[in-house]
Design an enzyme around this catalytic site. Structure first.
Site, PDB file in Angstrom:
ATOM      1  N   TRP A  85       0.818  -1.214   0.000  1.00 49.04           N
ATOM      2  CA  TRP A  85       0.000   0.000   0.000  1.00 49.04           C
ATOM      3  C   TRP A  85       0.856   1.271   0.000  1.00 49.04           C
ATOM      4  CZ3 TRP A  85       1.146   3.045   4.054  1.00 49.04           C
ATOM      5  CH2 TRP A  85       1.564   2.449   5.243  1.00 49.04           C
ATOM      6  N   CYS A  86       2.093   1.185   0.444  1.00 45.77           N
ATOM      7  CA  CYS A  86       2.972   2.359   0.528  1.00 45.77           C
ATOM      8  C   CYS A  86       3.705   2.564  -0.797  1.00 45.77           C
ATOM      9  CB  CYS A  86       3.973   2.167   1.666  1.00 45.77           C
ATOM     10  SG  CYS A  86       5.184   3.503   1.777  1.00 45.77           S
ATOM     11  N   PRO A  87       3.570   3.749  -1.416  1.00 51.99           N
ATOM     12  CA  PRO A  87       4.257   3.983  -2.691  1.00 51.99           C
ATOM     13  C   PRO A  87       5.785   3.941  -2.565  1.00 51.99           C
ATOM     14  CG  PRO A  87       3.144   5.986  -1.933  1.00 51.99           C
ATOM     15  CD  PRO A  87       2.742   4.895  -1.004  1.00 51.99           C
ATOM     16  N   ARG A  91       6.744   0.363  -2.804  1.00 57.52           N
ATOM     17  CA  ARG A  91       6.643  -0.102  -4.208  1.00 57.52           C
ATOM     18  C   ARG A  91       7.852   0.355  -5.014  1.00 57.52           C
ATOM     19  NH1 ARG A  91       1.154   1.459  -3.481  1.00 57.52           N
ATOM     20  NH2 ARG A  91       1.498   3.336  -4.740  1.00 57.52           N
TER      21      ARG A  91
END
Length: 125
Positions: free
Chosen positions: A40-42, A45
């Site tokens: 969920w955390c950019p 990613r």
């Protein structure tokens, strides 16, 4: 060494099983979003490909992947990873080694620091 995705984190760093001359790296990352199946955390990613590449070789040190939970869990100031493992930012790549017979954190890269290839490779050597 392989990347360990089902690593069982002990109650503290001092309880990590490390031999005197070994290193263990732990990547604290966000858990996958239930819908997208991506972290969920950019920042996570962005960093994961760099982490995976740096630890891909047969001669790479051990890396354990630890998911810190969904965003509401992570944002809780009493989150286990925040309080016990001193992880305030994700992604965090933390190095543990024995120092004077005791397992100790000996280095940490967080967020954008992981994206710097030269810094990342120097960190894991």
């Amino acid at each position: 060494m392989p990347i360990i995705k089902n690593f069982t984190l002990p109650s503290s760093a001092k309880k990590l099983a490390l031999s005197p001359n070994s290193k263990l790296f732990i990547a604290f990352i966000s858990s996958p979003d239930p819908i997208t199946k991506q972290p969920w955390c950019p920042d996570v990613r962005d960093a994961l490909p760099h982490i995976n590449n740096a630890f891909a070789g047969d001669d790479a040190p051990a890396l354990a992947i630890v998911e810190v939970g969904q965003k509401p869990e992570w944002k809780d100031p009493h989150n286990f990873y925040r309080t016990t493992w001193d992880t305030k930012n994700i992604p965090a790549l933390v190095r543990y080694q024995q120092v004077n017979g005791e397992v100790t954190e000996t280095g940490r890269l967080v967020e954008g620091e992981i994206l710097n290839k030269e810094r990342l490779l120097a960190f894991i050597i």
